[in-house]
Design a protein around this motif. Structure first.
Motif, PDB file in Angstrom:
ATOM      1  N   ILE A 126      85.130 -12.388  -1.231  1.00  0.00           N
ATOM      2  CA  ILE A 126      85.246 -12.742  -2.528  1.00  0.00           C
ATOM      3  C   ILE A 126      84.685 -11.264  -3.199  1.00  0.00           C
ATOM      4  N   GLU A 127      83.948 -10.728  -2.611  1.00  0.00           N
ATOM      5  CA  GLU A 127      83.292  -9.733  -3.137  1.00  0.00           C
ATOM      6  C   GLU A 127      84.518  -8.250  -3.232  1.00  0.00           C
ATOM      7  N   MET A 128      84.965  -8.274  -1.963  1.00  0.00           N
ATOM      8  CA  MET A 128      85.987  -7.620  -1.974  1.00  0.00           C
ATOM      9  C   MET A 128      87.167  -7.491  -3.128  1.00  0.00           C
ATOM     10  N   ALA A 129      87.629  -8.942  -3.220  1.00  0.00           N
ATOM     11  CA  ALA A 129      88.456  -9.150  -4.155  1.00  0.00           C
ATOM     12  C   ALA A 129      88.007  -8.841  -5.874  1.00  0.00           C
ATOM     13  N   LYS A 130      86.677  -8.976  -5.977  1.00  0.00           N
ATOM     14  CA  LYS A 130      86.329  -8.514  -7.250  1.00  0.00           C
ATOM     15  C   LYS A 130      86.117  -7.161  -7.239  1.00  0.00           C
ATOM     16  N   ARG A 131      86.295  -6.403  -6.292  1.00  0.00           N
ATOM     17  CA  ARG A 131      86.308  -4.905  -6.407  1.00  0.00           C
ATOM     18  C   ARG A 131      87.758  -4.447  -6.526  1.00  0.00           C
ATOM     19  N   GLY A 132      88.657  -5.111  -6.620  1.00  0.00           N
ATOM     20  CA  GLY A 132      90.277  -4.835  -6.815  1.00  0.00           C
ATOM     21  C   GLY A 132      90.824  -4.907  -5.501  1.00  0.00           C
ATOM     22  N   THR A 133      90.122  -5.227  -4.283  1.00  0.00           N
ATOM     23  CA  THR A 133      90.944  -5.222  -3.098  1.00  0.00           C
ATOM     24  C   THR A 133      91.922  -6.402  -2.999  1.00  0.00           C
ATOM     25  N   ARG A 134      93.044  -6.282  -2.381  1.00  0.00           N
ATOM     26  CA  ARG A 134      94.051  -7.459  -2.050  1.00  0.00           C
ATOM     27  C   ARG A 134      93.055  -8.269  -1.067  1.00  0.00           C
ATOM     28  N   SER A 135      92.898  -9.495  -1.296  1.00  0.00           N
ATOM     29  CA  SER A 135      91.913 -10.144  -0.311  1.00  0.00           C
ATOM     30  C   SER A 135      92.468 -11.526   0.186  1.00  0.00           C
ATOM     31  N   ALA A 136      92.340 -11.781   1.584  1.00  0.00           N
ATOM     32  CA  ALA A 136      92.500 -12.973   2.054  1.00  0.00           C
ATOM     33  C   ALA A 136      91.378 -13.607   3.039  1.00  0.00           C
ATOM     34  N   ALA A 137      91.503 -14.893   2.976  1.00  0.00           N
ATOM     35  CA  ALA A 137      90.470 -15.387   4.088  1.00  0.00           C
ATOM     36  C   ALA A 137      91.076 -16.456   4.908  1.00  0.00           C
ATOM     37  N   LEU A 138      90.527 -16.777   6.071  1.00  0.00           N
ATOM     38  CA  LEU A 138      90.941 -17.964   7.187  1.00  0.00           C
ATOM     39  C   LEU A 138      89.771 -18.731   7.600  1.00  0.00           C
ATOM     40  N   ASP A 139      89.941 -20.062   7.572  1.00  0.00           N
ATOM     41  CA  ASP A 139      88.892 -20.929   8.337  1.00  0.00           C
ATOM     42  C   ASP A 139      89.586 -22.222   8.766  1.00  0.00           C
ATOM     43  N   SER A 158      88.041 -25.127   8.942  1.00  0.00           N
ATOM     44  CA  SER A 158      87.744 -26.037   8.136  1.00  0.00           C
ATOM     45  C   SER A 158      88.355 -26.422   6.933  1.00  0.00           C
ATOM     46  N   PRO A 159      88.943 -27.368   6.630  1.00  0.00           N
ATOM     47  CA  PRO A 159      89.522 -27.752   5.148  1.00  0.00           C
ATOM     48  C   PRO A 159      88.619 -27.608   4.284  1.00  0.00           C
ATOM     49  N   ALA A 160      87.239 -28.223   4.393  1.00  0.00           N
ATOM     50  CA  ALA A 160      86.401 -28.242   3.484  1.00  0.00           C
ATOM     51  C   ALA A 160      85.686 -26.818   3.099  1.00  0.00           C
ATOM     52  N   MET A 161      85.539 -25.901   4.133  1.00  0.00           N
ATOM     53  CA  MET A 161      85.088 -24.427   3.866  1.00  0.00           C
ATOM     54  C   MET A 161      86.386 -23.837   3.015  1.00  0.00           C
ATOM     55  N   VAL A 162      87.596 -24.067   3.352  1.00  0.00           N
ATOM     56  CA  VAL A 162      88.690 -23.303   2.505  1.00  0.00           C
ATOM     57  C   VAL A 162      88.549 -23.773   0.920  1.00  0.00           C
ATOM     58  N   THR A 163      88.248 -25.198   0.696  1.00  0.00           N
ATOM     59  CA  THR A 163      88.160 -25.675  -0.637  1.00  0.00           C
ATOM     60  C   THR A 163      87.051 -25.088  -1.157  1.00  0.00           C
ATOM     61  N   TYR A 164      85.843 -24.987  -0.597  1.00  0.00           N
ATOM     62  CA  TYR A 164      84.580 -24.312  -1.073  1.00  0.00           C
ATOM     63  C   TYR A 164      84.550 -23.000  -1.340  1.00  0.00           C
ATOM     64  N   GLY A 167      87.472 -21.340  -2.062  1.00  0.00           N
ATOM     65  CA  GLY A 167      88.568 -21.236  -3.062  1.00  0.00           C
ATOM     66  C   GLY A 167      87.873 -21.509  -4.498  1.00  0.00           C
ATOM     67  N   GLU A 168      87.044 -22.530  -4.520  1.00  0.00           N
ATOM     68  CA  GLU A 168      86.133 -22.749  -5.544  1.00  0.00           C
ATOM     69  C   GLU A 168      85.078 -21.731  -6.030  1.00  0.00           C
ATOM     70  N   LYS A 169      84.594 -21.043  -4.833  1.00  0.00           N
ATOM     71  CA  LYS A 169      83.601 -19.886  -5.353  1.00  0.00           C
ATOM     72  C   LYS A 169      84.421 -18.894  -5.860  1.00  0.00           C
ATOM     73  N   ALA A 170      85.544 -18.459  -5.452  1.00  0.00           N
ATOM     74  CA  ALA A 170      86.229 -17.304  -5.727  1.00  0.00           C
ATOM     75  C   ALA A 170      86.723 -17.689  -7.180  1.00  0.00           C
ATOM     76  N   ALA A 171      87.185 -18.843  -7.596  1.00  0.00           N
ATOM     77  CA  ALA A 171      87.417 -19.147  -8.869  1.00  0.00           C
ATOM     78  C   ALA A 171      86.384 -19.036  -9.826  1.00  0.00           C
ATOM     79  N   ALA A 172      85.189 -19.466  -9.556  1.00  0.00           N
ATOM     80  CA  ALA A 172      83.978 -19.291 -10.244  1.00  0.00           C
ATOM     81  C   ALA A 172      83.685 -17.710 -10.690  1.00  0.00           C
ATOM     82  N   ALA A 173      83.785 -16.972  -9.689  1.00  0.00           N
ATOM     83  CA  ALA A 173      83.516 -15.653  -9.628  1.00  0.00           C
ATOM     84  C   ALA A 173      84.744 -14.780 -10.372  1.00  0.00           C
ATOM     85  N   GLY A 174      85.768 -15.325 -10.765  1.00  0.00           N
ATOM     86  CA  GLY A 174      86.979 -14.617 -11.293  1.00  0.00           C
ATOM     87  C   GLY A 174      87.739 -13.634 -10.289  1.00  0.00           C
ATOM     88  N   ALA A 175      87.558 -14.200  -9.095  1.00  0.00           N
ATOM     89  CA  ALA A 175      88.160 -13.376  -8.090  1.00  0.00           C
ATOM     90  C   ALA A 175      89.458 -13.929  -7.691  1.00  0.00           C
TER      91      ALA A 175
END
Length: 245
Positions: free
Chosen positions: A39-52, A54-60, A62-70
């Motif tokens: 999320i921090e790298m995405a906020k800096r303008g870097t094309r960012s992806a994540a993998l986990d 746990s479905p719950a962590m993927v949802t969580y 994603g919600e944190k990224a949206a809240a951060a505008g990333a």
């Protein structure tokens, strides 16, 4: 919550400049959990992806990224074998942080992870792994705290990671690691206890696995999330390995 994510991302970018393709234009975080670094790298303008896994962590995450505008592409999957939609574009920098490599329990798991990551890196891309210092594996010292407390938004969480009575298999190098969370909120306290198998790595074993993978070569190793900290027995920090294909 006790990690300085912005400072650590400064370090990740510096490592990429020193040993990779310059400032990272693309970033992949594996076993990402809340995906704070992605999320921090995405906020800096870097094309960012994540993998986990746990479905719950993927949802969580994603919600944190949206809240951060990333903008973050968060995928559910196994870090030992995965194929992401942006595989063809490749990533300049992939990371596996906070000793998450300890969940790669066999040599084949490690090599599968290496091969999967290498297939997703751009030419000259870098794979950076943060792991416990070997002194912790041999219990010849203590590099970082495994007991901490965080208070946020009226909730206090005391975490104890690992215990003296955790069962250790010296043949497989695997510890059945215990985790105890004591959560206090609104005057009520709950205790959550779990355990999971985790593998410890010694340095010569890790370098042998890098060689055995046939997709990476070792670029450098640091003693902490700081390019000024050498990897040796004088520094009380976590160690960190970095390799590139």
């Amino acid at each position: 919550s006790w990690r300085n994510v912005a400072k650590e991302c400064d370090f990740l970018s510096e490592v990429c400049r020193r040993h990779g393709r310059g400032d990272p234009r693309s970033f992949l975080e594996l076993a990402a959990g809340p995906a704070e670094h992605a999320i921090e790298m995405a906020k800096r303008g870097t094309r960012s992806a994540a993998l986990d896994l746990s479905p719950a962590m993927v949802t969580y995450g994603g919600e944190k990224a949206a809240a951060a505008g990333a903008t973050l592409a968060y995928h559910e999957g196994d870090m030992r074998e995965f194929t992401l939609p942006d595989k063809k574009e490749g990533f300049d920098l992939a990371v596996l942080l906070m000793s998450s490599c300890s969940y790669l329990l066999t040599n084949e798991d490690v090599c599968r992870n290496f091969r999967a990551v290498a297939a997703h890196l751009a030419p000259g891309g870098l794979y950076l792994i943060e792991m416990a210092h070997p002194r912790d594996v041999f219990k010849s010292g203590k590099s970082c705290t495994c007991d901490w407390e965080i208070e946020k938004a009226g909730m206090k969480v005391h975490t104890v990671w690992g215990g003296e009575n955790d069962e250790f298999d010296p043949i497989a190098d695997i510890t059945q690691c215990s985790v105890r969370l004591t959560v206090t909120e609104n005057g009520k306290t709950d205790v959550i206890e779990e355990s999971a198998p985790q593998r410890g790595f010694i340095w010569t074993e890790f370098t042998a696995l890098v060689d055995a993978s046939q997709v990476f070569e070792l670029a450098h190793v640091y003693g902490s999330m700081d390019v000024a900290v050498p990897f040796d027995n004088r520094t009380n920090n976590v160690s960190l390995g970095a390799g590139f294909p």
